[in-house]
Design an enzyme around this catalytic site. Structure first.
Site, mmCIF file in Angstrom:
data_model
loop_
_atom_site.group_PDB
_atom_site.id
_atom_site.type_symbol
_atom_site.label_atom_id
_atom_site.label_comp_id
_atom_site.label_asym_id
_atom_site.label_seq_id
_atom_site.Cartn_x
_atom_site.Cartn_y
_atom_site.Cartn_z
ATOM 1 N N ASN A 125 0.846 -1.195 0.000
ATOM 2 C CA ASN A 125 0.000 0.000 0.000
ATOM 3 C C ASN A 125 0.883 1.248 0.000
ATOM 4 O OD1 ASN A 125 -1.772 2.068 0.431
ATOM 5 N ND2 ASN A 125 -2.463 1.382 2.433
ATOM 6 N N CYS A 128 0.307 5.348 1.630
ATOM 7 C CA CYS A 128 0.730 5.811 2.959
ATOM 8 C C CYS A 128 1.555 7.090 2.831
ATOM 9 C CB CYS A 128 1.595 4.758 3.644
ATOM 10 S SG CYS A 128 0.826 3.151 3.853
ATOM 11 N N THR A 191 -8.746 4.142 -2.343
ATOM 12 C CA THR A 191 -9.835 5.101 -2.149
ATOM 13 C C THR A 191 -9.493 6.483 -2.707
ATOM 14 O OG1 THR A 191 -8.968 5.575 0.052
ATOM 15 C CG2 THR A 191 -10.737 3.944 -0.113
ATOM 16 N N GLY A 242 -15.501 -0.145 -5.692
ATOM 17 C CA GLY A 242 -16.949 -0.153 -5.806
ATOM 18 C C GLY A 242 -17.556 -1.412 -6.374
#
Length: 300
Positions: A125, A128, A191, A242
């Protein structure tokens, strides 16, 4: 009918996994979901040390989804290795471990420890904030993307998926940077930064002021970014954003994703992943598709 996919050298029984942060390590869902039926479980982000996360409130509902600022709360890598990996192994599912950090050194320390475990792949990820570079996310600077990818690849014995942030001007620039750094695959989208105001309290709905918008509202953005990225790089994509139905998953696969992750939908329909797997199988049967790989990237 074949629903198996090969993703960066790892074979999965089907293309559906969970999105990091929406499924824990599967324990919370085990009474509802047969984890062995999933292509994989992608775990909540784990760091080299425990993180407390952001102050509350840190979740709010929005039109077509939700906004969160959890702050990657996690118990740290040592607890994860001792508790979560053995649990998932006995469930008979493939494991994609999500890794977070605040510096390149943080990431590398976690990656080295995970390389000696039974996880199948690592998802990094890079949304960050990089504390050593003033807080800008690693994934918002192409040089930082290439650099951290390269450092992680030097230390990882597992295939590496770099999870890209959509909060950039050109997603393909970040995708190429990760590919140049040696990434085995890409994961997108994370997101989208958003905000909600509580008009009755006349203040921010989240203590953090801003948070990550997820859910159906961001799905068309995910489809567009997966399509652009699939046509810009030569490494496979784990698509997300989504996904609530099998139609959503098929859209991402037709745009170029080899695998698809289900996130926010897990919160209001804990059985969403299984329904999506069954829905894809029914679609294949209705349309006389013998091999799911036929539909990956079929829309040009």
């Amino acid at each position: 009918m074949n629903m198996k996919v090969n993703f960066a050298g790892v074979e999965f029984n089907n293309p559906i996994t969970t999105a990091s942060g929406t499924f824990g390590s599967g324990m919370e869902y085990a009474d509802i979901v047969d984890l062995s039926r999933l292509g994989a479980v992608t775990t909540k982000g784990v760091a080299n040390i425990p993180w407390a996360g952001n102050p509350t409130p840190r979740i709010a509902e929005t039109y077509g989804g939700m906004i969160n600022a959890i702050g990657l709360q996690n118990p740290g890598i040592d607890v994860f290795i001792k508790r979560d990996i053995p649990y998932l192994k006995q469930c008979g599912t493939k494991i994609i471990a999500n890794v977070c950090g605040k510096s390149t050194e943080d990431y590398c320390e976690t990656v080295e420890k995970l390389s000696e475990t039974d996880v199948d792949m690592l998802e990094i990820n890079i949304s960050c904030p990089n504390v050593k570079e003033g807080g800008i996310a690693f994934g918002q600077n192409p040089k930082a993307v290439e650099s951290i990818t390269s450092e992680i690849k030097k230390r990882s014995k597992k295939p590496v998926i770099m999870k890209l942030t959509p909060n950039v001007t050109d997603i393909t620039e970040m995708a190429r940077a990760a590919e140049n750094g040696g990434a085995d695959a890409l994961s997108l989208i994370n997101t989208i930064t958003g905000m909600k105001i509580d008009i009755n309290r006349r203040t921010f709905a989240l203590a953090n002021k801003t948070g990550g918008l997820s859910g159906p509202a961001i799905h068309p953005v995910a489809v567009r970014m997966v399509y652009q990225t699939a046509n810009a790089v030569n490494i496979p994509i784990l698509g997300m954003g989504g996904v609530a139905t099998y139609e959503d998953a098929l859209e991402l696969m037709m745009a170029g994703a080899t695998m698809v992750a289900v996130g926010t939908a897990n919160f209001n329909n804990p059985n969403a992943t299984i329904e999506i797997i069954d829905g894809i199988a029914d679609y294949m049967e209705r349309n006389n598709i013998d091999d799911i790989n036929e539909i990956i990237g079929c829309v040009k």
